[in-house]
Design a protein around this motif. Sequence first.
Motif, PDB file in Angstrom:
ATOM      1  N   VAL A 152       0.184  -3.420   1.301  1.00 29.30           N
ATOM      2  CA  VAL A 152      -0.679  -2.373   0.768  1.00 29.30           C
ATOM      3  C   VAL A 152       0.033  -1.648  -0.373  1.00 29.30           C
ATOM      4  O   VAL A 152       1.255  -1.744  -0.524  1.00 29.30           O
ATOM      5  CB  VAL A 152      -1.136  -1.388   1.867  1.00 29.30           C
ATOM      6  N   ALA A 153      -0.735  -0.935  -1.171  1.00 32.42           N
ATOM      7  CA  ALA A 153      -0.189  -0.299  -2.375  1.00 32.42           C
ATOM      8  C   ALA A 153       0.878   0.744  -2.060  1.00 32.42           C
ATOM      9  O   ALA A 153       1.810   0.918  -2.829  1.00 32.42           O
ATOM     10  CB  ALA A 153      -1.308   0.327  -3.189  1.00 32.42           C
ATOM     11  N   HIS A 154       0.771   1.439  -0.969  1.00 31.42           N
ATOM     12  CA  HIS A 154       1.721   2.502  -0.662  1.00 31.42           C
ATOM     13  C   HIS A 154       2.663   2.100   0.458  1.00 31.42           C
ATOM     14  O   HIS A 154       3.270   2.939   1.097  1.00 31.42           O
ATOM     15  CB  HIS A 154       0.974   3.791  -0.324  1.00 31.42           C
ATOM     16  N   GLY A 155       2.777   0.789   0.662  1.00 34.74           N
ATOM     17  CA  GLY A 155       3.718   0.238   1.638  1.00 34.74           C
ATOM     18  C   GLY A 155       4.723  -0.598   0.878  1.00 34.74           C
ATOM     19  O   GLY A 155       5.540  -0.084   0.122  1.00 34.74           O
ATOM     20  N   GLY A 156       4.613  -1.910   0.996  1.00 36.45           N
ATOM     21  CA  GLY A 156       5.522  -2.787   0.276  1.00 36.45           C
ATOM     22  C   GLY A 156       4.947  -3.329  -1.012  1.00 36.45           C
ATOM     23  O   GLY A 156       5.673  -3.785  -1.880  1.00 36.45           O
ATOM     24  N   ASP A 157       3.605  -3.311  -1.135  1.00 34.85           N
ATOM     25  CA  ASP A 157       2.911  -3.841  -2.312  1.00 34.85           C
ATOM     26  C   ASP A 157       3.319  -5.287  -2.590  1.00 34.85           C
ATOM     27  O   ASP A 157       3.455  -5.718  -3.723  1.00 34.85           O
ATOM     28  CB  ASP A 157       3.182  -2.973  -3.538  1.00 34.85           C
ATOM     29  N   ARG A 158       3.509  -6.051  -1.507  1.00 32.99           N
ATOM     30  CA  ARG A 158       3.911  -7.462  -1.595  1.00 32.99           C
ATOM     31  C   ARG A 158       2.692  -8.352  -1.419  1.00 32.99           C
ATOM     32  O   ARG A 158       1.814  -8.045  -0.619  1.00 32.99           O
ATOM     33  CB  ARG A 158       4.904  -7.797  -0.491  1.00 32.99           C
TER      34      ARG A 158
END
Length: 175
Positions: free
Chosen positions: A39-45
């Motif tokens: 997710v965008a505000h997590g790892g954005d992987r």
Amino acid sequence: MDLSRPVAPAPYDQLPPVPSFALTSRDLIEGAPLGEDFVAHGGDRSPHLAWSGFPPETQSFVVSCFDPDAPTPAGFWHWTVVDLSADITELEADAGESDLMLPGASFHVRNDGGSHAYTGAAPPVGDRAHRYVFAVHALDVDTLDLDPDASPTAVAFTGLFRTLARATLTVTYQR
């Protein structure tokens, strides 16, 4: 946020039907919530994806991730990879980081967030769970003759007429 708005249709249900094939992932489970790494505000992987069972006449693939539930008239494209050769049947996690992480002549087109990479899920806080449809499109040409400035919608439109089969894996995310 108006949570009563209607649910968008499944995006590929609106297109002419084509055969399907298998799409699997070490990181995603059909129908399950998307992990925080993606997710965008997590790892954005970008997640790992692998596919098999596509038609033998396949010459290339397009890989994409689309949120049909984004509060826009046209959804939100999170990821589009173009011109993956037919001998590529897997993308490792983080392949969406940049074109340097992609095999061969494949490349990213700009996602709806503006980058030439994968951008993770970021639905509005308090909105219902959004669907994230990861898709692999088996094509009958080795290139779509597009460049990195093409929009994901242009890729989808051009690819529609070259698609032999399609595999999808849908996950959800809510903040």
